[in-house]
Scaffold this motif. Structure first.
Motif, PDB file in Angstrom:
ATOM      1  N   ASP A 114      -1.034   4.917   1.209  1.00 24.90           N
ATOM      2  CA  ASP A 114      -1.713   3.611   0.532  1.00 24.90           C
ATOM      3  C   ASP A 114      -2.193   2.848   1.586  1.00 24.90           C
ATOM      4  O   ASP A 114      -3.483   2.233   1.407  1.00 24.90           O
ATOM      5  CB  ASP A 114      -0.556   2.950  -0.119  1.00 24.90           C
ATOM      6  CG  ASP A 114      -0.719   2.588  -1.438  1.00 24.90           C
ATOM      7  OD1 ASP A 114      -1.547   3.053  -2.250  1.00 24.90           O
ATOM      8  OD2 ASP A 114      -0.396   1.492  -2.044  1.00 24.90           O
ATOM      9  N   VAL A 248       2.486  -3.229   2.110  1.00 24.21           N
ATOM     10  CA  VAL A 248       2.719  -1.956   1.809  1.00 24.21           C
ATOM     11  C   VAL A 248       3.277  -2.021   0.139  1.00 24.21           C
ATOM     12  O   VAL A 248       3.998  -3.045  -0.111  1.00 24.21           O
ATOM     13  CB  VAL A 248       3.670  -0.902   2.156  1.00 24.21           C
ATOM     14  CG1 VAL A 248       2.753  -0.512   3.550  1.00 24.21           C
ATOM     15  CG2 VAL A 248       4.809  -1.420   2.427  1.00 24.21           C
ATOM     16  N   GLN A 249       3.058  -1.126  -0.850  1.00 23.60           N
ATOM     17  CA  GLN A 249       3.502  -0.777  -2.115  1.00 23.60           C
ATOM     18  C   GLN A 249       4.164   0.361  -2.173  1.00 23.60           C
ATOM     19  O   GLN A 249       3.591   1.258  -1.740  1.00 23.60           O
ATOM     20  CB  GLN A 249       2.687  -1.205  -3.188  1.00 23.60           C
ATOM     21  CG  GLN A 249       2.394  -2.603  -3.474  1.00 23.60           C
ATOM     22  CD  GLN A 249       1.631  -2.902  -4.774  1.00 23.60           C
ATOM     23  OE1 GLN A 249       0.530  -2.678  -4.900  1.00 23.60           O
ATOM     24  NE2 GLN A 249       2.354  -3.519  -5.689  1.00 23.60           N
ATOM     25  N   GLN A 250       5.246   0.545  -2.866  1.00 23.71           N
ATOM     26  CA  GLN A 250       5.768   2.099  -2.992  1.00 23.71           C
ATOM     27  C   GLN A 250       5.742   2.165  -4.452  1.00 23.71           C
ATOM     28  O   GLN A 250       5.749   1.199  -5.226  1.00 23.71           O
ATOM     29  CB  GLN A 250       7.097   2.003  -2.334  1.00 23.71           C
ATOM     30  CG  GLN A 250       8.131   1.190  -2.745  1.00 23.71           C
ATOM     31  CD  GLN A 250       8.984   1.900  -3.772  1.00 23.71           C
ATOM     32  OE1 GLN A 250       8.729   2.958  -4.145  1.00 23.71           O
ATOM     33  NE2 GLN A 250      10.063   1.060  -4.061  1.00 23.71           N
ATOM     34  N   PRO A 251       5.558   3.461  -4.898  1.00 24.13           N
ATOM     35  CA  PRO A 251       5.387   3.625  -6.365  1.00 24.13           C
ATOM     36  C   PRO A 251       6.543   3.718  -7.318  1.00 24.13           C
ATOM     37  O   PRO A 251       6.663   3.415  -8.431  1.00 24.13           O
ATOM     38  CB  PRO A 251       4.821   5.215  -6.434  1.00 24.13           C
ATOM     39  CG  PRO A 251       5.217   5.844  -5.024  1.00 24.13           C
ATOM     40  CD  PRO A 251       5.372   4.478  -4.037  1.00 24.13           C
TER      41      PRO A 251
ATOM     42  N   ARG B 140      -0.298   2.991 -11.122  1.00 26.42           N
ATOM     43  CA  ARG B 140      -1.137   2.497  -9.809  1.00 26.42           C
ATOM     44  C   ARG B 140      -1.145   3.799  -8.753  1.00 26.42           C
ATOM     45  O   ARG B 140      -1.983   4.159  -8.192  1.00 26.42           O
ATOM     46  CB  ARG B 140      -0.402   1.430  -9.162  1.00 26.42           C
ATOM     47  CG  ARG B 140      -1.244   0.685  -8.149  1.00 26.42           C
ATOM     48  CD  ARG B 140      -0.234  -0.506  -7.301  1.00 26.42           C
ATOM     49  NE  ARG B 140       0.826   0.107  -6.842  1.00 26.42           N
ATOM     50  CZ  ARG B 140       0.683   0.571  -5.730  1.00 26.42           C
ATOM     51  NH1 ARG B 140      -0.359   0.755  -5.113  1.00 26.42           N
ATOM     52  NH2 ARG B 140       1.952   1.089  -5.303  1.00 26.42           N
ATOM     53  N   HIS B 141       0.041   4.522  -8.646  1.00 29.09           N
ATOM     54  CA  HIS B 141       0.009   5.529  -7.648  1.00 29.09           C
ATOM     55  C   HIS B 141      -0.805   6.453  -8.005  1.00 29.09           C
ATOM     56  O   HIS B 141      -1.468   7.210  -7.219  1.00 29.09           O
ATOM     57  CB  HIS B 141       1.423   5.815  -7.626  1.00 29.09           C
ATOM     58  CG  HIS B 141       1.865   6.995  -6.848  1.00 29.09           C
ATOM     59  ND1 HIS B 141       1.782   6.683  -5.448  1.00 29.09           N
ATOM     60  CD2 HIS B 141       2.293   8.256  -6.939  1.00 29.09           C
ATOM     61  CE1 HIS B 141       2.247   7.971  -5.079  1.00 29.09           C
ATOM     62  NE2 HIS B 141       2.448   8.926  -5.701  1.00 29.09           N
TER      63      HIS B 141
END
Lengths: 415, 415
Positions: A114, A248-251, B140-141
């Motif tokens: 990402d 960050v983002q994680q799914p 989103r992912h």
């Protein structure tokens, strides 16, 4: 020590002065077994059964739902993560216990991709397969043309990390050979080319001192059921460098990763910091068992662990060389202790059957396809005399051809 | 029963002829507690502690790594899945225990989107938030323009499911109100428009008979720690219709989902059938606790469970109406038992404080923001007399304004 002085008695003398010797009594070890498979499933700490009984009977049974607050279940993932941070050289808000190693790898690699426009993910063909499988699944799922660039040697690794690489995903200590990579050097090399690095610490956490923070590592994942003695399938952990966490983002954005999980809002708002890497409700009983293993490890000087791990490995190699040279075992681990973790591996065409015969004699190592005999040395409970006795049993298996029986054919064993 | 005959004594008489009454003795229940929160965390079966002790001390402690084969750890996810299949009306190779409900939802929705070209995912705004959060993370992912179409009522739901919809993701019984959707009708309605359907069974599995197969359900997920009494954070389950299993892939493709996990091949090859929905190593101790809860449920006639669940819910509603009408509790659950699961909810502006005061008196229900008092009826261990006594305590809390104390302010409690 000269070879003629290498005796069972000498091994016992080494055990007598071993600063880690007292830790052995903190484990329940079956009698008449020499357990050289703590790199696959760590042994049971004596404190675990009473603690689990307390969690089941008092916390769950008596206090029921109130235990989420009363007994800190709600904070358990971060609390045990903080403890693990001290074992792997991270800041205390950089580590979290969650899910499995596989799932945590998915989260952190997705988070890294990402942040990075690159399309190449570098790993080793000999990496632990689930890591490769998770990368494959992630790439296919994303469908954005990411590619896995697999290398076959440490030399190839250096050149494979070029300016196109988004993420490098490596296991610090190889499950197959025990070969250890240079975490700080590879991290610096990759970061200098703009890549991010994810380390899998499955075979190193708890087996040696680690310095994730000072090595500048971006992301890491690791396993609770090997050298942390957290029990079969213990929840895993993950590390995210503080500087990256809020970027960050994680799914896998489940409710335990929400900033306000009990507001029950319809939209996701990631919690600040490491908590956003939590997903669903964690398995509390297994998590409690992990905490016991981690607590035990917190009291152990990791420099001594590493020192003894090297000593046991060198002793084992040397004794196999002295006692079993005629049967053609080929060392599959690096000869230099600085280049390996806490296991010694040999290849032998009859590897599978030899391991089965050894297990029958009470020496538990394991086998990895196609021909690897794997012996792990967990310094908290493996003694020098165990190494001596194990090699004597190996010699017996070979001398008497005890491996040569129809019943010692292939079946499944778990890493 | 006419109201003037509704007495504590009459409730005890109902318990005396309750065919489920003998099951109560199979649970460890704290004395002086009326536990109406089994829809959040099920009670502890008496068989769990000895079984967990066996897993920890004998299987892990004594047999160590060999337990993966010797004690069936390797097959545990499929074995317990098969057992759950009988509870939810599925074929025995359609259900698997794995990971958390959140993660399983990610897997099955990702698998569904892989099969369907549509871009719309329909759900309810009042769905359990983690389901919505996981969908958000997935969308989103993927980054392929999928959209979440959230509806606010059952009526809206029908019209929202049109030919553009790829997947409908619904929770069968609402965590907030206990409202139950018509699984077979909605499934047929959606499938007739070309959409696939994912059901979250968190609040229904173990609380009533379910018929996933005959309803033609595509995918489902569910929770082990509510009416299945599997312990805090017990591993969750998932269901995939047999006809779909070999057509789908899921992104969390870890080694436990590989066709040959112990061949340690570098490329992923999905196992046939439901096994491809496994990912990493499962938490064996927590899984063993779940199996005890599931085994207990297998011996229970689910039609009786549903019958008693309805009876307890109706009794509770009626008694609250009779005894507490003056304090303005508004029923938040459907009045018709055919439209609700195994809980009764009321709204009240002082809901949070009232629940705290009730807990202090030994009646454990829970609160859901902003103003919902939630009471769950687990028919295996809740008696008619418990319902009577609980309503008397509620009356006391209101009559004496016991809720009106500074200490009864908001804090976190887990669903």
């Amino acid at each position: 020590m000269p070879s003629h002085l290498l005796t069972q008695h000498a091994c016992k003398e080494l055990d007598a002065v071993d600063p880690l010797a007292p830790f052995r009594s903190q484990f329940e070890l079956p009698e008449h077994i020499i357990y050289l498979d703590g790199n696959s499933l760590g042994a049971l700490p004596k404190a675990t059964a009473p603690r689990i009984s307390q969690v089941v009977q008092q916390e769950w049974g008596r206090d029921l739902i109130s235990s989420w607050n009363k007994h800190g279940w709600w904070q358990a993932q971060q609390r045990v993560g903080r403890k693990i941070s001290r074992i792997i050289g991270a800041a205390d808000d950089e580590v979290l216990v969650a899910d499995s190693t596989s799932i945590n790898l998915f989260k952190v690699v997705a988070a890294a991709l990402d942040l990075h426009p690159g399309k190449i993910i570098v790993s080793e063909r000999a990496n632990f397969p689930t890591d490769l499988y998770m990368l494959e699944g992630l790439i296919r799922h994303l469908g954005r043309g990411h590619q896995l660039r697999l290398v076959d040697s440490s030399e190839e690794l250096r050149t494979a990390i070029d300016g196109d690489v988004a993420v490098v995903v490596l296991t610090h200590v190889s499950y197959r050979t025990g070969r250890m990579l240079h975490m700080a050097a590879i991290t610096a090399h990759a970061q200098a080319r703009g890549a991010m690095v994810v380390w899998d610490l499955a075979h190193s956490a708890g087996a040696m001192p680690l310095q994730l923070s000072s090595a500048g590592v971006d992301f890491a994942v690791g396993c609770g059921y090997k050298f942390l003695n957290g029990g079969p399938g213990a929840p895993a952990f993950l590390y995210v460098a503080k500087r990256l966490q809020d970027r960050v983002q994680q799914p896998l954005s489940g409710w335990f990763g929400h900033a306000r999980p009990f507001a029950f809002e319809p939209s996701f708002d990631a919690a600040p910091g490491i908590q956003r890497f939590q997903c669903g409700t964690p398995p509390i009983i297994s998590l409690a068992a992990l905490e016991v293993g981690v607590d035990l490890m917190l009291g152990v000087p990791l420099a001594h662990v590493r020192e003894k791990s090297v000593a046991l490995g060198c002793l084992f190699m040397r004794l196999v060389d002295l006692e079993c040279f005629e049967w053609g075992f080929q060392l599959a681990s690096p000869g230099d202790p600085a280049e390996r973790g806490s296991q010694i591996c040999f290849t032998h065409p009859e590897g599978y059957s030899i391991i089965q015969a050894l297990i029958r004699l009470g020496v538990v190592g394991d086998f990895r396809a196609p021909d690897i005999l794997r012996f792990g040395f967990a310094p908290l409970y493996v003694r020098h005399v165990d190494v001596w006795d194990a090699v004597q049993k190996l010699k017996l298996v070979m001398q008497e051809r005890l491996w040569d029986r129809a019943e010692y054919r292939r079946s499944a064993v778990v890493t």
